[in-house]
Design a protein around this motif. Structure first.
Motif, PDB file in Angstrom:
ATOM      1  N   LEU A 211      27.993  76.726 -34.400  1.00  0.00           N
ATOM      2  CA  LEU A 211      26.968  77.708 -34.058  1.00  0.00           C
ATOM      3  C   LEU A 211      27.554  78.843 -33.233  1.00  0.00           C
ATOM      4  O   LEU A 211      27.201  80.017 -33.422  1.00  0.00           O
ATOM      5  CB  LEU A 211      25.831  77.045 -33.280  1.00  0.00           C
ATOM      6  N   LEU A 212      28.461  78.501 -32.333  1.00  0.00           N
ATOM      7  CA  LEU A 212      29.032  79.518 -31.451  1.00  0.00           C
ATOM      8  C   LEU A 212      29.984  80.454 -32.180  1.00  0.00           C
ATOM      9  O   LEU A 212      30.360  81.497 -31.649  1.00  0.00           O
ATOM     10  CB  LEU A 212      29.748  78.849 -30.271  1.00  0.00           C
ATOM     11  N   SER A 213      30.375  80.083 -33.397  1.00  0.00           N
ATOM     12  CA  SER A 213      31.222  80.970 -34.192  1.00  0.00           C
ATOM     13  C   SER A 213      30.406  81.907 -35.075  1.00  0.00           C
ATOM     14  O   SER A 213      30.967  82.807 -35.706  1.00  0.00           O
ATOM     15  CB  SER A 213      32.183  80.152 -35.063  1.00  0.00           C
ATOM     16  N   ASP A 214      29.098  81.729 -35.124  1.00  0.00           N
ATOM     17  CA  ASP A 214      28.246  82.642 -35.892  1.00  0.00           C
ATOM     18  C   ASP A 214      28.247  84.023 -35.242  1.00  0.00           C
ATOM     19  O   ASP A 214      28.258  84.143 -34.015  1.00  0.00           O
ATOM     20  CB  ASP A 214      26.805  82.122 -35.943  1.00  0.00           C
ATOM     21  N   TRP A 215      28.216  85.034 -36.063  1.00  0.00           N
ATOM     22  CA  TRP A 215      28.138  86.383 -35.535  1.00  0.00           C
ATOM     23  C   TRP A 215      27.455  87.269 -36.571  1.00  0.00           C
ATOM     24  O   TRP A 215      27.375  86.921 -37.751  1.00  0.00           O
ATOM     25  CB  TRP A 215      29.518  86.944 -35.200  1.00  0.00           C
ATOM     26  N   LEU A 216      26.942  88.396 -36.116  1.00  0.00           N
ATOM     27  CA  LEU A 216      26.213  89.312 -36.983  1.00  0.00           C
ATOM     28  C   LEU A 216      26.781  90.713 -36.804  1.00  0.00           C
ATOM     29  O   LEU A 216      26.820  91.230 -35.681  1.00  0.00           O
ATOM     30  CB  LEU A 216      24.726  89.298 -36.625  1.00  0.00           C
ATOM     31  N   ALA A 217      27.225  91.304 -37.890  1.00  0.00           N
ATOM     32  CA  ALA A 217      27.777  92.657 -37.843  1.00  0.00           C
ATOM     33  C   ALA A 217      26.740  93.627 -37.278  1.00  0.00           C
ATOM     34  O   ALA A 217      25.588  93.654 -37.713  1.00  0.00           O
ATOM     35  CB  ALA A 217      28.209  93.097 -39.232  1.00  0.00           C
ATOM     36  N   GLY A 218      27.157  94.400 -36.317  1.00  0.00           N
ATOM     37  CA  GLY A 218      26.273  95.390 -35.720  1.00  0.00           C
ATOM     38  C   GLY A 218      25.435  94.859 -34.581  1.00  0.00           C
ATOM     39  O   GLY A 218      24.774  95.640 -33.879  1.00  0.00           O
ATOM     40  N   VAL A 219      25.427  93.538 -34.398  1.00  0.00           N
ATOM     41  CA  VAL A 219      24.671  92.929 -33.293  1.00  0.00           C
ATOM     42  C   VAL A 219      25.624  91.991 -32.543  1.00  0.00           C
ATOM     43  O   VAL A 219      25.738  90.813 -32.879  1.00  0.00           O
ATOM     44  CB  VAL A 219      23.442  92.148 -33.786  1.00  0.00           C
ATOM     45  N   PRO A 220      26.336  92.488 -31.580  1.00  0.00           N
ATOM     46  CA  PRO A 220      27.311  91.643 -30.867  1.00  0.00           C
ATOM     47  C   PRO A 220      26.617  90.564 -30.054  1.00  0.00           C
ATOM     48  O   PRO A 220      25.502  90.754 -29.563  1.00  0.00           O
ATOM     49  CB  PRO A 220      28.036  92.644 -29.962  1.00  0.00           C
TER      50      PRO A 220
END
Length: 230
Positions: A211-220
């Motif tokens: 879960l902690l490796s999830d990320w969203l482009a444009g939303v740091p």
């Protein structure tokens, strides 16, 4: 092999991922944008919501509550002390009560509102409800986060884990919802040390790492999201 139709920031999906991680079960993730109402996905779950668990040889398992009960039925007993649903009826009542609190009440009042306004709507067409986030909705949801956090802190001061002496579905449900909005920086950790200390313990578990490796482009991610010693 389990296949989970999910969205990375769907709190209910995150709960199921944590459960599967705690049980050490192999998992294949398929990202699903539920608002697109994809026909093949609606066959799996006519309600059109994530998560849906697919297991070879059995019907699709739709919805966070059904998935939790299914996993306890097929995996729980063999997990022994690692079982996430207690064996006694009284303890099971408390775990189910808190699961409903977080997966229903917290979801409706806070986590789903924040994720929808600040993440989902970025990818939704206008006819599906996309567009600019509503500042009024965000403001109300962030206010609601505060009293849910206070309740978590109240429980954490009185018990080793939220439902009792050991980790259960209740802890993973609460942590899943908090994780989604912590990514956005919308959890006022400074307001409750007990809740923060409990979350730090759960967040440090190996099941949390994906879960902690999830990320969203444009939303740091917020500063606290990946920090285990936040």
């Amino acid at each position: 092999m389990y296949t989970l139709y999910h969205h990375p920031f769907c709190p209910h999906s995150r709960f199921v991922r944590l459960v599967l991680g705690e049980y050490g079960l192999d998992l294949r993730l398929v990202e699903e944008r539920a608002w697109e109402r994809r026909e093949a996905f609606l066959v799996l779950n006519p309600a059109g919501t994530t998560p849906v668990l697919s297991v070879e040889g059995v019907p699709a398992v739709p919805g966070v509550g059904v998935i939790a009960e299914y996993l306890d039925e097929v995996c729980g007993i063999e997990m022994g002390d690692r079982r996430l649903m207690p064996s006694s009826p009284a303890e099971r009542i408390e775990v189910r009560r808190l699961m409903a609190w977080f997966n229903d009440k917290f979801f409706e009042e806070a986590s789903n509102l924040l994720v929808t306004e600040r993440i989902y709507k970025r990818f939704m067409n206008e006819e599906d409800g996309g567009g600019p986030p509503s500042t009024d909705v965000i403001r109300a949801a962030k206010t609601n986060v505060r009293y849910h956090l206070a309740y978590i802190g109240w429980l954490a001061q009185r018990r080793n884990f939220l439902a009792g002496d050991r980790l259960t579905y209740a802890d993973l449900a609460a942590a899943a919802h908090l994780s989604a909005i912590d990514y956005l920086g919308d959890v006022p950790w400074i307001e409750d040390d007990a809740a923060k200390a409990w979350y730090a313990r759960v967040k440090s578990r190996p099941s949390f790492r994906p879960l902690l490796s999830d990320w969203l482009a444009g939303v740091p991610a917020s500063r606290t999201y990946v920090d285990l010693d936040f």
